[in-house]
Scaffold this motif. Structure first.
Motif, PDB file in Angstrom:
ATOM      1  N   SER A 223       0.828  -1.198   0.000  1.00 49.33           N
ATOM      2  CA  SER A 223       0.000   0.000   0.000  1.00 49.33           C
ATOM      3  C   SER A 223       0.863   1.248   0.000  1.00 49.33           C
ATOM      4  CB  SER A 223      -0.899   0.007   1.242  1.00 49.33           C
ATOM      5  OG  SER A 223      -0.120  -0.045   2.422  1.00 49.33           O
ATOM      6  N   LEU A 224       0.247   2.370  -0.319  1.00 50.07           N
ATOM      7  CA  LEU A 224       0.927   3.662  -0.293  1.00 50.07           C
ATOM      8  C   LEU A 224       1.188   4.049   1.153  1.00 50.07           C
ATOM      9  CD1 LEU A 224       1.899   6.030  -2.099  1.00 50.07           C
ATOM     10  CD2 LEU A 224      -0.322   7.106  -1.673  1.00 50.07           C
ATOM     11  N   SER A 225       2.440   4.143   1.527  1.00 48.58           N
ATOM     12  CA  SER A 225       2.785   4.441   2.915  1.00 48.58           C
ATOM     13  C   SER A 225       4.233   4.897   2.989  1.00 48.58           C
ATOM     14  CB  SER A 225       2.576   3.199   3.800  1.00 48.58           C
ATOM     15  OG  SER A 225       3.296   2.099   3.279  1.00 48.58           O
ATOM     16  N   GLY A 226       4.628   5.331   4.172  1.00 45.20           N
ATOM     17  CA  GLY A 226       6.008   5.743   4.377  1.00 45.20           C
ATOM     18  C   GLY A 226       6.888   4.533   4.623  1.00 45.20           C
ATOM     19  N   ASN A 227       7.692   4.154   3.665  1.00 41.56           N
ATOM     20  CA  ASN A 227       8.558   2.982   3.779  1.00 41.56           C
ATOM     21  C   ASN A 227      10.013   3.419   3.707  1.00 41.56           C
ATOM     22  OD1 ASN A 227       6.412   0.790   3.535  1.00 41.56           O
ATOM     23  ND2 ASN A 227       6.058   1.947   1.648  1.00 41.56           N
ATOM     24  N   SER A 228      10.823   2.897   4.602  1.00 42.75           N
ATOM     25  CA  SER A 228      12.224   3.285   4.617  1.00 42.75           C
ATOM     26  C   SER A 228      13.100   2.069   4.907  1.00 42.75           C
ATOM     27  CB  SER A 228      12.458   4.354   5.692  1.00 42.75           C
ATOM     28  OG  SER A 228      13.810   4.735   5.739  1.00 42.75           O
ATOM     29  N   PRO A 229      14.011   1.700   3.982  1.00 42.27           N
ATOM     30  CA  PRO A 229      14.897   0.563   4.232  1.00 42.27           C
ATOM     31  C   PRO A 229      15.858   0.873   5.370  1.00 42.27           C
ATOM     32  CG  PRO A 229      15.576   1.739   2.257  1.00 42.27           C
ATOM     33  CD  PRO A 229      14.274   2.347   2.688  1.00 42.27           C
ATOM     34  N   GLN A 230      16.163  -0.142   6.197  1.00 39.32           N
ATOM     35  CA  GLN A 230      17.052   0.067   7.338  1.00 39.32           C
ATOM     36  C   GLN A 230      18.338  -0.737   7.201  1.00 39.32           C
ATOM     37  OE1 GLN A 230      16.542   2.428   9.536  1.00 39.32           O
ATOM     38  NE2 GLN A 230      14.575   2.949   8.635  1.00 39.32           N
ATOM     39  N   ASP A 231      18.256  -2.077   7.145  1.00 43.72           N
ATOM     40  CA  ASP A 231      19.471  -2.887   7.046  1.00 43.72           C
ATOM     41  C   ASP A 231      19.116  -4.297   6.591  1.00 43.72           C
ATOM     42  OD1 ASP A 231      22.150  -3.468   7.161  1.00 43.72           O
ATOM     43  OD2 ASP A 231      22.265  -3.588   9.342  1.00 43.72           O
ATOM     44  N   PHE A 232      20.036  -4.897   5.854  1.00 40.05           N
ATOM     45  CA  PHE A 232      19.902  -6.318   5.533  1.00 40.05           C
ATOM     46  C   PHE A 232      20.376  -7.130   6.735  1.00 40.05           C
ATOM     47  CE2 PHE A 232      19.925  -4.620   1.232  1.00 40.05           C
ATOM     48  CZ  PHE A 232      18.991  -5.436   0.589  1.00 40.05           C
ATOM     49  N   SER A 233      19.805  -8.320   6.898  1.00 41.13           N
ATOM     50  CA  SER A 233      20.284  -9.221   7.942  1.00 41.13           C
ATOM     51  C   SER A 233      21.721  -9.623   7.615  1.00 41.13           C
ATOM     52  CB  SER A 233      19.391 -10.460   8.030  1.00 41.13           C
ATOM     53  OG  SER A 233      19.390 -11.155   6.787  1.00 41.13           O
TER      54      SER A 233
END
Length: 640
Positions: A223-233
């Motif tokens: 859905s349309l939302s605030g998405n922000s990548p943080q870190d890969f495992s």
């Protein structure tokens, strides 16, 4: 006769009473020592960049020389040794090389934000990204320490590609060619996956994972939302990201790459703003923005136990940077009343060593003011949060003038951190209310979106409501309240003086936008991926939105300004061009209104050279003393 004696007695009583009150006020003022702008700007701004490979010393960046230079300090504390001696452009440390004492750092051209990467070794310095008018930003070290990653717009000025540079030959290799205006969000340790974001507006974005081997790009949000990548495992099988898809605040999610499924990992009552693993994956760090204050939680991954750091009196720890072997960590701690210091903490021995002591020795910390989070109702009943600084000398008998302080943005937030400029003004008797008007971040996505294409209207009314709250305080002189702000806050200052000309008594505009049509058309090329999102919030100057953008641009309405104005600007500013300030000053002067203009040829979007800070903020106080405080004091003196 008795009547006459009674009148004389009452007169004497009033005279001595007034005299005693003045004595008390004077005594109270004497207790609060006031410091010069030179003393406040001599609070050092220093931060740690990382440990040397043998962990014996720490790389520091500090402005103690007058501008930012690199230093080194023993890891157990001690004197700082200066490494660079630039007297023009600031030098910002990045880190030591993983296996030797070479140092990576960056510089730009006096605030033009066109950063270059450099290496310093025993023989001198060398530019690693020397091409003119090309921007390069560090993006991390490879797991094995043999190379580092960086973003650069050398191929196309509009887009930041992703590069890897070998540290023996310093030969760059492009890993990801950004031809779709994507924002880089991290890469897995095995280099197989890259996280990419695509801004839809200033809050919402789509999130993708690129498989570097197949070239396939997978969208992971529904859905349309605030998405922000943080870190890969650490094992590269999943991506952690934050999203506000399910509520007002951002939660932490885990996307399982092979299965293509997401699961919620953590949720708080405020935005989760950051998350990452340490170098070997032993610890995970989670950050939240709690009522304009950063909170940090560190856990041991294997056990899930929270790591307790030592208490530092009167301060909160807001960041931790671990050594590559994860045995020691660099901590930053501070508060609204005390500037941030760096510490080195040994997780095995529990030994804590202070690396910096940045408060000027000439300033007594007891004379500084702790901020208070307050809330007030705006014109429509909406509750507005704000950070309030009240001078210690302020009383109901000794009322003080006040300032509404407006943060940058759009979408910024005034935080509960130390600000030398605010403390300087408060120390000299100005109350400051840093308003987080609607449209500010940190208070939920609905609050954040409330000013979309409504700038200079309801958000300005929030600032006016803040002024009204100040006027209701018994220690504030309600007839002497000004407004001040930088960048978007500078725009709000000009909007206040233009569209509500009688609400504030003075305005201080620090490199503020005054012509939205020009500013939105002159966005730096490296912001291309964000430009459409900004247009969604502000309006597109190339469409019918231009009518509204002109209407909300103070430059075209300077005839309405009636109150004294001060404008400050950096000539190298790539975001708000100098012409913005030149023209607003010329326009307001036509009204016969007092206008003061301070221009720095060697600054950009923010003043970083100490001598310029002293001049800029000292002149702000002089301006306020003259036009906000001065006339009122004269009136009080003649009245008693």
């Amino acid at each position: 006769m008795m009547k006459k004696l009674l009148v004389i007695s009452l007169g004497l009583l009033l005279f001595y009473s007034c005299k005693e009150e003045k004595k008390e006020e004077t005594a109270q003022m004497e207790e609060i020592k006031q410091y010069s702008i030179e003393q406040f700007m001599d609070n050092e701004n220093a931060y740690a960049n990382g440990y040397s490979p043998d962990k014996s010393k720490v790389l520091m960046t500090s402005n103690r020389s007058g501008i930012y230079n690199m230093y080194t300090v023993p890891a157990n504390g001690g004197e700082m040794t200066q490494l660079t001696k630039s007297d023009s452009a600031s030098v910002y440390g990045i880190s030591y090389f993983p296996e030797d004492d070479r140092i990576l750092f960056r510089m730009d051209g006096n605030g033009d934000e066109i950063f270059k990467l450099y290496v310093k070794d025993s023989t001198g310095t060398k530019a690693l990204t020397p091409t003119e008018k090309v921007r390069a930003l560090f993006r991390g070290w490879a797991k094995d320490g043999k190379s580092f990653f960086y973003g650069s717009n050398e191929r196309d000025s509009k887009y930041m590609d992703h590069y890897e540079m070998d540290i023996e030959t310093f030969t760059p290799k492009i890993i990801y060619k950004n031809e779709d205006g994507m924002d880089f969000g991290g890469m897995s340790e095995d280099r197989k996956h890259i996280a990419l974001g695509k801004s839809i507006n200033t809050n919402d974005s789509d999130l993708y994972i690129l498989n570097t081997e197949t070239g396939k790009r997978t969208k992971i949000n529904d859905s349309l939302s605030g998405n922000s990548p943080q870190d890969f495992s650490p094992d590269g099988t999943s991506l952690y990201y934050t999203t506000d898809a399910d509520g007002e605040y951002s939660t932490l999610m885990k996307y399982n790459i092979a299965e293509g499924t997401s699961e919620k990992v953590a949720e708080r009552d405020w935005d989760i703003t950051g998350f990452y693993f340490t170098h070997n994956g032993t610890y995970q760090l989670l950050f939240t923005n709690e009522d304009a204050e950063t909170k940090m939680e560190v856990k041991e991954v294997a056990s899930g136990d929270v790591i307790d750091f030592p208490e530092i009196e009167g301060q909160s720890i807001n960041s931790a940077s671990f050594s590559r072997d994860e045995t020691i960590a660099l901590l930053r701690a501070g508060g609204s009343h005390t500037p941030t210091n760096s510490y080195s903490y040994n997780l095995e021995t529990k030994e804590l060593n202070q690396l910096t002591d940045v408060l000027n020795d000439e300033i007594d910390g007891d004379d500084l003011v702790s901020a208070e989070v307050i809330r007030f109702k705006s014109f429509d009943g909406l509750e507005i949060p704000a950070i309030y600084y009240q001078p210690k000398q302020a009383t109901a008998e000794n009322k003080v003038p006040a300032l509404v302080w407006v943060h940058g943005g759009p979408g910024g937030q005034s935080r509960q951190g130390f600000n030398s400029t605010i403390q300087y003004l408060v120390n000299h008797g100005y109350a400051v209310l840093a308003v987080n008007n609607r449209g500010s971040s940190g208070y939920g996505k609905s609050f954040y979106k409330m000013d979309d294409q409504n700038h200079g209207d309801k958000d300005l009314k929030d600032c006016i409501a803040g002024k009204d709250w100040l006027a209701e305080q018994d220690v504030i002189d309600g007839n002497k309240i000004g407004i001040i702000g930088g960048s978007y806050g500078g725009y709000m200052t000009m909007a206040a003086l233009t569209y509500a000309p009688e609400e504030f008594d003075v305005g201080v505009n620090i490199f503020g936008v005054t012509n939205w049509l020009r500013t939105l058309k002159s966005i730096p090329p490296w912001w291309e991926s964000f430009k459409e999102a900004l247009y969604t919030e502000m309006g597109d100057p190339n469409t019918a939105d231009s009518v509204r953008l002109r209407e909300i641009s103070p430059l075209f309405h300077t005839d309405k300004v009636t109150k004294p104005l001060m404008v400050l600007q950096g000539a190298q500013d790539p975001r708000v061009l100098q012409v913005e300030s030149d023209e607003i000053v010329a326009g307001v002067k036509k009204n016969g209104v007092p206008v003061e203009y301070v221009l720095f040829e060697d600054e950009g979007h923010g003043f970083v050279k100490k001598e310029n800070q002293i001049e800029a903020y000292g002149k702000i106080k002089d301006f306020l003393d003259k036009y906000l405080k001065g006339e009122g004091q004269q009136g009080m003196d003649t009245g008693m």
